[in-house]
Scaffold this motif. Structure first.
Motif, PDB file in Angstrom:
ATOM      1  N   ASP A  59       6.508  -7.138  -1.717  1.00  0.00           N
ATOM      2  CA  ASP A  59       5.205  -6.678  -2.199  1.00  0.00           C
ATOM      3  C   ASP A  59       5.201  -5.153  -2.235  1.00  0.00           C
ATOM      4  OD1 ASP A  59       2.685  -7.034  -3.280  1.00  0.00           O
ATOM      5  OD2 ASP A  59       1.977  -8.329  -1.653  1.00  0.00           O
ATOM      6  N   LEU A  60       4.278  -4.636  -3.027  1.00  0.00           N
ATOM      7  CA  LEU A  60       4.243  -3.191  -3.266  1.00  0.00           C
ATOM      8  C   LEU A  60       3.873  -2.419  -2.011  1.00  0.00           C
ATOM      9  CD1 LEU A  60       4.286  -0.689  -5.069  1.00  0.00           C
ATOM     10  CD2 LEU A  60       1.995  -1.334  -5.884  1.00  0.00           C
ATOM     11  N   ASP A  61       2.942  -2.938  -1.211  1.00  0.00           N
ATOM     12  CA  ASP A  61       2.547  -2.196  -0.013  1.00  0.00           C
ATOM     13  C   ASP A  61       3.723  -2.036   0.945  1.00  0.00           C
ATOM     14  OD1 ASP A  61       2.606  -4.901   0.616  1.00  0.00           O
ATOM     15  OD2 ASP A  61       0.709  -4.898   1.712  1.00  0.00           O
ATOM     16  N   ALA A  62       4.598  -3.046   1.019  1.00  0.00           N
ATOM     17  CA  ALA A  62       5.783  -2.941   1.877  1.00  0.00           C
ATOM     18  C   ALA A  62       6.748  -1.887   1.342  1.00  0.00           C
ATOM     19  CB  ALA A  62       6.476  -4.290   1.976  1.00  0.00           C
ATOM     20  N   ALA A  63       6.902  -1.808   0.034  1.00  0.00           N
ATOM     21  CA  ALA A  63       7.779  -0.793  -0.546  1.00  0.00           C
ATOM     22  C   ALA A  63       7.270   0.611  -0.240  1.00  0.00           C
ATOM     23  CB  ALA A  63       7.893  -1.003  -2.052  1.00  0.00           C
ATOM     24  N   LEU A  64       5.962   0.786  -0.337  1.00  0.00           N
ATOM     25  CA  LEU A  64       5.377   2.088  -0.028  1.00  0.00           C
ATOM     26  C   LEU A  64       5.562   2.434   1.441  1.00  0.00           C
ATOM     27  CD1 LEU A  64       2.157   1.712  -2.181  1.00  0.00           C
ATOM     28  CD2 LEU A  64       3.878   3.507  -2.476  1.00  0.00           C
ATOM     29  N   ALA A  65       5.356   1.449   2.324  1.00  0.00           N
ATOM     30  CA  ALA A  65       5.490   1.700   3.760  1.00  0.00           C
ATOM     31  C   ALA A  65       6.937   2.010   4.134  1.00  0.00           C
ATOM     32  CB  ALA A  65       4.998   0.490   4.545  1.00  0.00           C
ATOM     33  N   GLN A  66       7.883   1.315   3.492  1.00  0.00           N
ATOM     34  CA  GLN A  66       9.298   1.496   3.819  1.00  0.00           C
ATOM     35  C   GLN A  66       9.940   2.663   3.062  1.00  0.00           C
ATOM     36  OE1 GLN A  66      11.437  -2.258   3.462  1.00  0.00           O
ATOM     37  NE2 GLN A  66       9.662  -3.376   4.241  1.00  0.00           N
ATOM     38  N   ALA A 106       6.475  10.973  -5.496  1.00  0.00           N
ATOM     39  CA  ALA A 106       5.504  11.746  -6.270  1.00  0.00           C
ATOM     40  C   ALA A 106       4.370  10.868  -6.780  1.00  0.00           C
ATOM     41  CB  ALA A 106       6.209  12.431  -7.438  1.00  0.00           C
ATOM     42  N   ALA A 107       4.654   9.574  -6.988  1.00  0.00           N
ATOM     43  CA  ALA A 107       3.649   8.667  -7.558  1.00  0.00           C
ATOM     44  C   ALA A 107       2.906   7.866  -6.501  1.00  0.00           C
ATOM     45  CB  ALA A 107       4.338   7.714  -8.532  1.00  0.00           C
ATOM     46  N   ALA A 108       3.124   8.165  -5.224  1.00  0.00           N
ATOM     47  CA  ALA A 108       2.604   7.308  -4.154  1.00  0.00           C
ATOM     48  C   ALA A 108       1.095   7.117  -4.225  1.00  0.00           C
ATOM     49  CB  ALA A 108       3.010   7.862  -2.789  1.00  0.00           C
ATOM     50  N   ASP A 109       0.351   8.197  -4.470  1.00  0.00           N
ATOM     51  CA  ASP A 109      -1.112   8.071  -4.512  1.00  0.00           C
ATOM     52  C   ASP A 109      -1.551   7.142  -5.632  1.00  0.00           C
ATOM     53  OD1 ASP A 109      -1.360   9.735  -2.351  1.00  0.00           O
ATOM     54  OD2 ASP A 109      -1.855  11.523  -3.532  1.00  0.00           O
ATOM     55  N   VAL A 110      -0.910   7.256  -6.791  1.00  0.00           N
ATOM     56  CA  VAL A 110      -1.254   6.396  -7.923  1.00  0.00           C
ATOM     57  C   VAL A 110      -0.837   4.959  -7.637  1.00  0.00           C
ATOM     58  CG1 VAL A 110      -0.945   6.010 -10.393  1.00  0.00           C
ATOM     59  CG2 VAL A 110      -1.050   8.338  -9.497  1.00  0.00           C
ATOM     60  N   TYR A 169      -2.572   0.322  -7.137  1.00  0.00           N
ATOM     61  CA  TYR A 169      -2.111  -0.965  -7.642  1.00  0.00           C
ATOM     62  C   TYR A 169      -1.900  -1.993  -6.525  1.00  0.00           C
ATOM     63  CZ  TYR A 169      -1.396   1.047 -12.278  1.00  0.00           C
ATOM     64  OH  TYR A 169      -1.592   1.634 -13.513  1.00  0.00           O
ATOM     65  N   VAL A 170      -2.037  -1.587  -5.281  1.00  0.00           N
ATOM     66  CA  VAL A 170      -1.944  -2.530  -4.171  1.00  0.00           C
ATOM     67  C   VAL A 170      -3.226  -3.363  -4.145  1.00  0.00           C
ATOM     68  CG1 VAL A 170      -1.816  -2.751  -1.667  1.00  0.00           C
ATOM     69  CG2 VAL A 170      -0.440  -1.012  -2.833  1.00  0.00           C
ATOM     70  N   GLU A 171      -3.088  -4.670  -4.178  1.00  0.00           N
ATOM     71  CA  GLU A 171      -4.274  -5.543  -4.246  1.00  0.00           C
ATOM     72  C   GLU A 171      -3.949  -6.888  -3.595  1.00  0.00           C
ATOM     73  OE1 GLU A 171      -4.524  -8.357  -6.302  1.00  0.00           O
ATOM     74  OE2 GLU A 171      -2.509  -8.171  -7.107  1.00  0.00           O
ATOM     75  N   PRO A 172      -4.962  -7.688  -3.242  1.00  0.00           N
ATOM     76  CA  PRO A 172      -4.722  -8.864  -2.403  1.00  0.00           C
ATOM     77  C   PRO A 172      -4.397 -10.158  -3.130  1.00  0.00           C
ATOM     78  CG  PRO A 172      -7.083  -8.509  -2.635  1.00  0.00           C
ATOM     79  CD  PRO A 172      -6.410  -7.352  -3.331  1.00  0.00           C
ATOM     80  N   ARG A 173      -4.479 -10.204  -4.459  1.00  0.00           N
ATOM     81  CA  ARG A 173      -4.368 -11.508  -5.127  1.00  0.00           C
ATOM     82  C   ARG A 173      -2.922 -11.931  -5.355  1.00  0.00           C
ATOM     83  NH1 ARG A 173      -8.116 -12.125 -10.132  1.00  0.00           N
ATOM     84  NH2 ARG A 173      -9.585 -12.115  -8.390  1.00  0.00           N
ATOM     85  N   PHE A 174      -2.129 -11.069  -5.985  1.00  0.00           N
ATOM     86  CA  PHE A 174      -0.790 -11.451  -6.419  1.00  0.00           C
ATOM     87  C   PHE A 174       0.289 -10.691  -5.658  1.00  0.00           C
ATOM     88  CE2 PHE A 174      -3.436 -11.785 -10.373  1.00  0.00           C
ATOM     89  CZ  PHE A 174      -3.469 -13.183 -10.426  1.00  0.00           C
ATOM     90  N   LEU A 175       1.480 -11.305  -5.569  1.00  0.00           N
ATOM     91  CA  LEU A 175       2.642 -10.589  -5.063  1.00  0.00           C
ATOM     92  C   LEU A 175       3.133  -9.601  -6.121  1.00  0.00           C
ATOM     93  CD1 LEU A 175       5.098 -13.084  -3.294  1.00  0.00           C
ATOM     94  CD2 LEU A 175       3.611 -11.360  -2.245  1.00  0.00           C
TER      95      LEU A 175
END
Length: 366
Positions: free
Chosen positions: A271-278, A244-248, A252-258
């Motif tokens: 990393d957050l982008d991997a969690a969203l993808a998986q 439900a929170a995926a769009d929000v 928060y996905v950004e290139p500086r920090f893990l």
């Protein structure tokens, strides 16, 4: 008890830049809080630390500049080595690690500098550091090198105390993805070191991301004889229903920090982008330090309830004196939450410190 804010949120990495940031941020924050003394958890990048360690005059200059502005330093953040606010940091923040002599030399320089910056009444100084190393690669030869350096660190801190009469302790900071992720691993891997001088820096966002119960975590450390020498007062991002929170969350996905992401069931990504993808099952806690005083965008929440429980347990059962607010992510927050200028950042940090001060006071009376 000393309350401070960590200056690794600022990009300055040389002495002139550090002094300039005192006027740009620290002094305005002190004035906003209407306090005579403001604590700083100072971050000194490795090149600045090398220069200060070599120059007594530069150390005296920095102390004068701090005193003139009503600023107090009892703790240094020795986790990032340099370039912490570079466009891309990610895994780079974990190097050099404790298998490297560079990390040992840097930490001992920080300890020596701190003895000249600490106020006369401080019981001890503290330096926080990374939790030995990132979890991979790890083998027997790396472990031998790392623990050899920890032994040298303890001996070096003893020499500094003998020479200066000031005690400095180093706290290793459990963090998701590292060799020491949680207090169970801290108790196991640090119980054999010199715990008169070495212990844990307990970051409350990391504690939450490990899904640890604060009272049990502190008891685990106490039973192992591993002291908490410093607390980083921080809150992580939480998503009860990541779908439900995926769009929000994408904001928060950004290139500086893990932003290591952990589910309550133990599933994990680095990393957050991997969690969203998986599409990890929820709920999630995400290693993303969010402002303490402000709720993140709905339907997300922060782990402030864990912070409150941890502060109650610490104030009741720990003799730790150093509490450092460490929200280094102001510059990478979703754009609508990001400060627009230096004054906005000073306002945000002052609000966090006021929040932390009130929570620490409440923790004593609850």
């Amino acid at each position: 008890m000393h309350l401070s804010y960590c200056t690794n949120v600022h990009a300055a990495e040389d002495l002139d830049g550090i002094i300039e940031q005192l006027d740009t941020y620290a002094l305005p924050i002190r004035r906003r809080l209407d306090t005579d003394v403001l604590g700083l958890g100072l971050w000194l990048a490795a090149p600045a630390a090398a220069g200060l360690a070599e120059s007594e005059e530069d150390r005296r200059r920095l102390r004068r500049e701090l005193d003139a502005r009503g600023l107090e330093v009892v703790t240094l953040n020795g986790f990032p080595y340099e370039a912490f606010q570079a466009p891309v940091v990610k895994l780079g923040v974990y190097y050099p690690d404790w298998t490297s002599r560079e990390r040992l030399d840097y930490t001992l320089r920080l300890a020596r500098i701190l003895t000249d910056l600490m106020p006369d009444g401080a019981t001890y100084g503290s330096v926080s550091s990374l939790p030995i190393a990132w979890r991979t690669p790890w083998d027997g030869s790396r472990a031998t090198a790392a623990y050899g350096h920890l032994d040298e660190l303890a001996r070096g801190l003893a020499r500094i105390e003998a020479e200066t009469g000031r005690t400095v302790k180093v706290g290793f900071e459990p963090e998701p993805g590292c060799l020491i992720e949680n207090t169970t691993q801290a108790a196991a891997l640090l119980s054999g070191v010199d715990t008169n001088r070495l212990g844990v820096c307990l970051d409350l966002a990391h504690l939450a991301c490990a899904w640890e119960e604060p009272v049990a975590a502190l008891d685990r450390l106490k039973q192992a004889g591993v002291p908490v020498v410093k607390v980083q007062v921080s809150a992580a991002l939480e998503a009860d229903d990541p779908v439900a929170a995926a769009d929000v969350l994408h904001a928060y996905v950004e290139p500086r920090f893990l932003h290591q992401t952990r589910s309550a069931g133990g599933e994990a990504t680095d990393d957050l982008d991997a969690a969203l993808a998986q599409k990890l099952p929820g709920p999630w806690r995400i290693h993303y330090h969010v402002p303490l005083h402000a709720e993140p965008a709905a339907p997300l929440a922060s782990t402030v309830p864990v912070l409150r429980e941890a502060l109650r347990a610490l104030r009741a059962n720990s003799d730790c004196e150093h509490y450092d607010v460490e929200t280094y992510t102001w510059g990478v927050l979703p754009e609508e939450q990001r400060p627009k200028d230096a004054a906005g950042l000073a306002d945000g940090i002052a609000a966090e410190l006021a929040f932390a001060r009130d929570e620490l006071s409440a923790a004593v009376t609850r």
